[in-house]
Design a protein around this motif. Structure first.
Motif, mmCIF file in Angstrom:
data_model
loop_
_atom_site.group_PDB
_atom_site.id
_atom_site.type_symbol
_atom_site.label_atom_id
_atom_site.label_comp_id
_atom_site.label_asym_id
_atom_site.label_seq_id
_atom_site.Cartn_x
_atom_site.Cartn_y
_atom_site.Cartn_z
ATOM 1 N N VAL A 1 30.434 42.968 39.702
ATOM 2 C CA VAL A 1 30.425 43.499 40.870
ATOM 3 C C VAL A 1 29.999 45.075 40.937
ATOM 4 O O VAL A 1 30.773 45.758 40.543
ATOM 5 N N SER A 2 28.825 45.989 41.560
ATOM 6 C CA SER A 2 29.507 46.771 41.364
ATOM 7 C C SER A 2 28.489 47.654 43.047
ATOM 8 O O SER A 2 28.526 48.782 42.786
ATOM 9 N N THR A 3 28.321 47.029 43.522
ATOM 10 C CA THR A 3 27.668 46.990 45.102
ATOM 11 C C THR A 3 28.306 46.305 46.274
ATOM 12 O O THR A 3 28.626 45.619 46.164
ATOM 13 N N ALA A 4 27.426 47.153 47.650
ATOM 14 C CA ALA A 4 28.083 45.560 48.641
ATOM 15 C C ALA A 4 27.223 44.652 48.818
ATOM 16 O O ALA A 4 28.126 43.976 48.960
ATOM 17 N N ALA A 5 26.230 44.660 47.697
ATOM 18 C CA ALA A 5 24.789 44.160 48.322
ATOM 19 C C ALA A 5 25.863 42.673 47.579
ATOM 20 O O ALA A 5 25.548 41.189 47.949
ATOM 21 N N GLN A 6 25.815 43.157 46.689
ATOM 22 C CA GLN A 6 26.587 42.134 44.803
ATOM 23 C C GLN A 6 27.859 41.848 45.356
ATOM 24 O O GLN A 6 28.102 40.424 45.060
ATOM 25 N N LEU A 7 28.677 42.405 46.131
ATOM 26 C CA LEU A 7 29.845 41.933 46.674
ATOM 27 C C LEU A 7 29.882 40.665 47.267
ATOM 28 O O LEU A 7 30.453 39.333 47.498
ATOM 29 N N THR A 8 29.079 40.971 48.358
ATOM 30 C CA THR A 8 28.864 40.370 49.458
ATOM 31 C C THR A 8 28.079 38.801 48.859
ATOM 32 O O THR A 8 28.221 37.936 48.994
ATOM 33 N N ALA A 9 27.123 38.828 48.476
ATOM 34 C CA ALA A 9 26.459 37.973 47.618
ATOM 35 C C ALA A 9 27.738 36.965 46.734
ATOM 36 O O ALA A 9 26.934 35.660 46.790
ATOM 37 N N ALA A 10 28.188 37.673 46.010
ATOM 38 C CA ALA A 10 29.257 36.870 45.543
ATOM 39 C C ALA A 10 30.350 35.872 46.149
ATOM 40 O O ALA A 10 30.507 35.405 45.473
ATOM 41 N N LEU A 11 31.012 36.881 46.599
ATOM 42 C CA LEU A 11 31.819 35.865 47.857
ATOM 43 C C LEU A 11 31.137 34.846 48.209
ATOM 44 O O LEU A 11 32.173 33.963 48.457
ATOM 45 N N ALA A 12 29.981 34.409 48.794
ATOM 46 C CA ALA A 12 29.213 33.596 49.513
ATOM 47 C C ALA A 12 29.073 32.255 48.592
ATOM 48 O O ALA A 12 29.050 31.245 49.018
ATOM 49 N N ALA A 13 28.850 32.667 46.763
ATOM 50 C CA ALA A 13 28.626 31.916 46.058
ATOM 51 C C ALA A 13 29.803 32.047 45.567
ATOM 52 O O ALA A 13 29.418 30.618 44.540
ATOM 53 N N ALA A 14 31.066 32.176 45.809
ATOM 54 C CA ALA A 14 32.229 31.810 45.127
ATOM 55 C C ALA A 14 32.069 30.304 44.150
ATOM 56 O O ALA A 14 32.031 29.612 45.213
ATOM 57 N N ALA A 15 33.009 30.236 42.847
ATOM 58 C CA ALA A 15 33.190 29.180 42.336
ATOM 59 C C ALA A 15 33.784 28.560 42.015
ATOM 60 O O ALA A 15 34.507 29.682 41.503
ATOM 61 N N PRO A 16 35.173 27.254 42.440
ATOM 62 C CA PRO A 16 35.813 27.528 40.719
ATOM 63 C C PRO A 16 36.237 27.822 39.642
ATOM 64 O O PRO A 16 34.982 27.448 39.208
ATOM 65 N N GLY A 17 37.027 28.593 39.128
ATOM 66 C CA GLY A 17 37.580 29.592 38.251
ATOM 67 C C GLY A 17 36.477 30.272 37.656
ATOM 68 O O GLY A 17 36.530 31.307 36.680
ATOM 69 N N GLN A 18 35.901 30.303 38.765
ATOM 70 C CA GLN A 18 35.412 32.849 38.448
ATOM 71 C C GLN A 18 35.688 33.114 39.178
ATOM 72 O O GLN A 18 36.833 33.254 39.946
ATOM 73 N N THR A 19 35.652 34.793 38.487
ATOM 74 C CA THR A 19 35.829 35.799 38.679
ATOM 75 C C THR A 19 34.826 36.688 38.600
ATOM 76 O O THR A 19 34.180 36.921 38.219
ATOM 77 N N ILE A 20 35.297 37.187 40.448
ATOM 78 C CA ILE A 20 34.852 38.255 40.749
ATOM 79 C C ILE A 20 35.616 39.755 40.056
ATOM 80 O O ILE A 20 36.305 40.316 40.387
ATOM 81 N N ARG A 21 34.710 40.213 39.662
ATOM 82 C CA ARG A 21 35.019 41.512 38.824
ATOM 83 C C ARG A 21 34.610 43.246 39.982
ATOM 84 O O ARG A 21 32.820 43.482 39.643
ATOM 85 N N LEU A 22 35.340 44.220 40.338
ATOM 86 C CA LEU A 22 34.614 44.692 41.567
ATOM 87 C C LEU A 22 34.948 46.141 40.425
ATOM 88 O O LEU A 22 35.286 46.629 39.571
ATOM 89 N N ALA A 23 33.398 47.087 40.529
ATOM 90 C CA ALA A 23 33.313 47.803 39.186
ATOM 91 C C ALA A 23 34.335 49.193 40.275
ATOM 92 O O ALA A 23 34.535 48.664 41.844
ATOM 93 N N PRO A 24 34.970 49.866 39.796
ATOM 94 C CA PRO A 24 34.862 51.214 40.500
ATOM 95 C C PRO A 24 33.605 51.876 41.361
ATOM 96 O O PRO A 24 33.305 51.710 41.561
ATOM 97 N N GLY A 25 34.274 52.183 42.962
ATOM 98 C CA GLY A 25 33.552 52.977 44.205
ATOM 99 C C GLY A 25 34.146 52.395 45.035
ATOM 100 O O GLY A 25 34.992 51.620 45.469
ATOM 101 N N GLU A 26 33.374 52.775 46.342
ATOM 102 C CA GLU A 26 33.403 52.280 47.881
ATOM 103 C C GLU A 26 32.496 51.072 47.995
ATOM 104 O O GLU A 26 31.371 51.431 48.101
#
Length: 495
Positions: A177-202
Motif C-alpha cells: 500500500v502507498s496511499t491512505a485509501a489503500q491502507l484503509t481497504a487493506a485493513l478492512a480486508a486483512a486475512a490470516p497469514g497476510q502481510t500489509i506492507r507500507l511504502a514510505p510516506g504520510e
C-alpha cells in the motif's frame, strides 16, 4: 583454417582486452558502525549503535564487538543479542535487523553503568569505521542535542528516535500500500497469514481493523519508520463505550478491535489523539515502532488484550493536550472504566503483557508505564525511561505506577532531570484491593538501575505494605540507585 590474429592488435587494444578479461565486480555489503551517545546522567549513559550499509548488496547479518574501560559495564541492551567476557561485549543482530539493504541502516542500543566509552570497536571482525581487520581505537561518539524544556502541541523539541529497524517480511501473501485509501481497504480486508506492507510516506486517515489473525497465521502490518500514520480526528458522535461505530472517528492513530494475532512492526504513529489502541486483541506483538507527539497515551493494551508484546520501540512526547492522560504504555484500565472495558468477569484482564527493550521518554507527560489494577503477571524488562517532562498531573510522578499483581520488573534503567515533577522512580498503589484482586501486590523488582537526579525520594516506593501482607512486594538488593533523597526503598530489601 586456423588464423593467428594477435599480431594485428595494437598496445591499446591489448590493454582493453586485459580489462575486459577481469572478473566482473561482485556485489557485496559494506557495513560501518557508529556509536551515538543519546543521554548522559551522573552514573552512566545511553547510546545507540547505528549499523549502515554503504555497499551494493544487502547484509546477511552483523556482529559488533567492543571493550569498555574498567568501572563501566553494559546494564541493559535492546535490538540485539548480547554476550560478555570480562570487559569485552559482543552484540549480534536479531531476526528483524540483520538484513541491511544498500544505502539503509539499522541500530541497536545499550545503557552503560559508568561513564567509560567503547574502545576497539569491530564490525564483523573489521574496524567499525571500515578498513582492514585491525581493531580500531574507538567508534565515533556524539551527543544528541537536548530538547528544550517546555514542549507544547505547537512547538516542541525535535524527537530523536532510534534509527529505523530493518523489517523482514514474513512468508505469505503481501499487500503493498502507498496511499491512505489503500491502507484503509487493506485493513478492512486483512486475512490470516497476510502481510500489509507500507511504502514510505504520510498516511492521513482513520486506520483500524476488526479482522483477526490466528495462532498459526498471524497478520502483519509493517513498514519503515518513514511510513507515518496520522489521524487528524476525532470527529462524529461517540458511542457510550469506544467500539467501532460508523460515522465516528475516535482519533486513534491505529486501532485494533477484536483483532488478535497481529504483528505491528517498524512504522511510525504521530499527531493523533492516541497512538496505538488494542481492544480485545490478544496475542498482538508491537515491535520496533515509533510513537510521538500524541495528545494522550502512546500505546494502550485495553479490554483484556492479554498476552501481548511491545518491544524495541520508541515512545516520546505524549499527553500534549491532556498531560495527566499521557502515559507511554498503558496496561489495562482503571476500575472506574471497567463498565466499558471490563469484558472478562467485569475486569479488564490485559494480563501477561511483555514490555521489553523499549525507550520511553523524554516528555511522557504521565507515567512511562501505567500498570492498572486487575491485571496480572506482566514482565517489564530492559527498558530505558527518561523522566524529563513528567507532568505531575493526575498523580503522574514516577516512571512506573504498579497497581497490577505479580509483575516482574527487571533490568530497566531510569533517569530523571528537569523539567518535571518526580516523587519516586517506581511506585505501587492498591485501588479496589480484594482477596480476589490484591491490587498492587506480589510484584518483584530486581537488577534495575535508577538515577533520581537528586529529586526523587525512593527508587522503589511501596505505598502501603500492610495491604499486601499475604502477597508482599519484593525488592532485591540487586537494584541500584543514585541521586535519591531517601534511598533505594521504604521496605526491607531481599538479598
Amino acid at each position: 583454417m586456423r588464423r593467428t590474429v594477435l599480431g594485428g592488435f595494437t598496445a591499446a587494444a591489448l590493454a582493453a582486452a586485459s580489462l575486459l578479461a577481469l572478473p566482473a565486480h561482485a556485489a557485496a555489503p559494506k557495513l560501518t558502525a557508529k556509536v551515538v551517545q543519546g543521554s548522559v546522567w551522573s552514573s552512566g549513559y545511553g547510546a545507540d549503535v547505528v549499523v549502515a550499509n554503504n555497499g551494493d548488496a544487502a547484509s546477511a547479518g552483523w556482529t559488533v564487538e567492543f571493550d569498555l574501560p574498567a568501572g563501566t559495564t553494559v546494564s541493559s541492551s535492546w535490538s540485539s543479542t548480547r554476550t560478555q567476557s570480562g570487559q569485552h561485549y559482543k552484540f549480534v543482530n536479531v531476526s528483524y535487523n540483520g538484513a541491511v539493504a544498500p544505502g539503509a541502516s539499522t541500530s541497536f542500543g545499550f545503557n552503560a553503568a559508568g561513564l567509560g566509552l567503547p574502545l576497539n570497536c569491530t564490525l564483523n571482525g573489521a574496524p567499525c569505521g571500515g578498513g582492514s581487520s585491525t581493531p580500531s581505537p574507538s567508534p565515533t561518539v556524539s551527543s544528541s542535542p537536548s530538547p528544550s524544556p517546555s514542549p507544547s502541541p505547537s512547538s516542541s523539541p525535535s524527537p530523536t528516535p532510534t534509527p529505523t529497524p530493518t523489517v523482514t517480511t514474513p512468508p505469505g501473501p503481501v499487500v503493498d500500500v502507498s496511499t491512505a485509501a489503500q491502507l484503509t481497504a487493506a485493513l478492512a480486508a486483512a486475512a490470516p497469514g497476510q502481510t500489509i506492507r507500507l511504502a514510505p510516506g504520510e498516511y492521513h486517515g482513520v486506520f483500524g481493523t476488526t479482522r483477526p489473525g490466528t495462532e498459526a497465521q498471524r497478520i502483519t502490518l509493517t513498514g519503515p519508520r518513514t511510513a507515518v500514520l496520522v489521524n487528524d480526528g476525532p470527529s462524529g458522535d461517540a458511542p457510550d463505550c469506544p467500539t467501532p461505530t460508523p460515522g465516528w472517528d475516535p482519533g486513534y492513530g491505529l486501532w485494533l478491535s477484536g483483532a488478535p494475532y497481529w504483528n505491528l512492526t517498524g512504522f511510525t504513529v504521530k499527531d493523533s489523539k492516541k497512538g496505538v489502541v488494542l481492544d480485545g486483541s490478544h496475542h498482538v506483538t508491537v515491535d520496533g515502532i515509533y510513537v510521538h507527539h500524541v495528545e494522550e497515551e502512546g500505546v494502550h493494551f485495553r479490554r483484556s488484550s492479554a498476552d501481548g508484546v511491545i518491544r524495541n520501540s520508541v515512545i516520546e512526547y505524549t499527553g500534549l493536550v491532556q498531560p495527566g492522560y499521557g502515559e507511554g504504555v498503558y496496561l489495562g484500565s482503571a476500575n472506574s472504566n471497567w463498565g466499558c472495558h471490563g469484558n472478562s468477569g467485569g475486569v479488564d484482564r490485559s494480563d501477561r503483557v511483555l514490555v521489553e527493550n523499549n525507550r520511553i521518554g523524554p516528555y511522557i507527560a504521565a507515567e512511562p508505564i501505567d500498570v492498572k489494577e486487575g491485571t496480572f503477571a506482566g514482565i517489564i524488562r530492559g527498558n530505558t525511561f527518561d523522566g524529563r517532562g513528567i507532568s505531575g498531573q493526575n498523580s503522574a510522578d514516577s516512571w512506573i505506577d504498579v497497581k497490577g499483581i505479580d509483575y516482574l520488573i527487571e533490568g530497566n534503567t531510569g533517569t530523571f532531570a528537569a523539567p518535571g515533577t518526580f516523587a519516586n522512580g517506581y511506585e505501587t498503589h492498591n485501588p479496589g484491593t480484594t482477596p480476589s484482586f490484591p491490587n498492587g501486590c506480589g510484584n518483584v523488582w530486581r537488577n534495575n538501575t535508577s538515577d533520581l537526579g537528586g529529586v526523587g525520594a525512593y527508587a522503589i516506593r511501596i505505598t502501603s505494605p500492610s495491604s499486601c501482607t499475604a502477597r508482599p512486594n519484593v525488592v532485591y538488593a540487586s537494584n541500584k540507585v543514585t541521586g535519591a533523597v531517601s534511598g533505594l526503598t521504604n521496605v526491607p530489601v531481599t538479598p
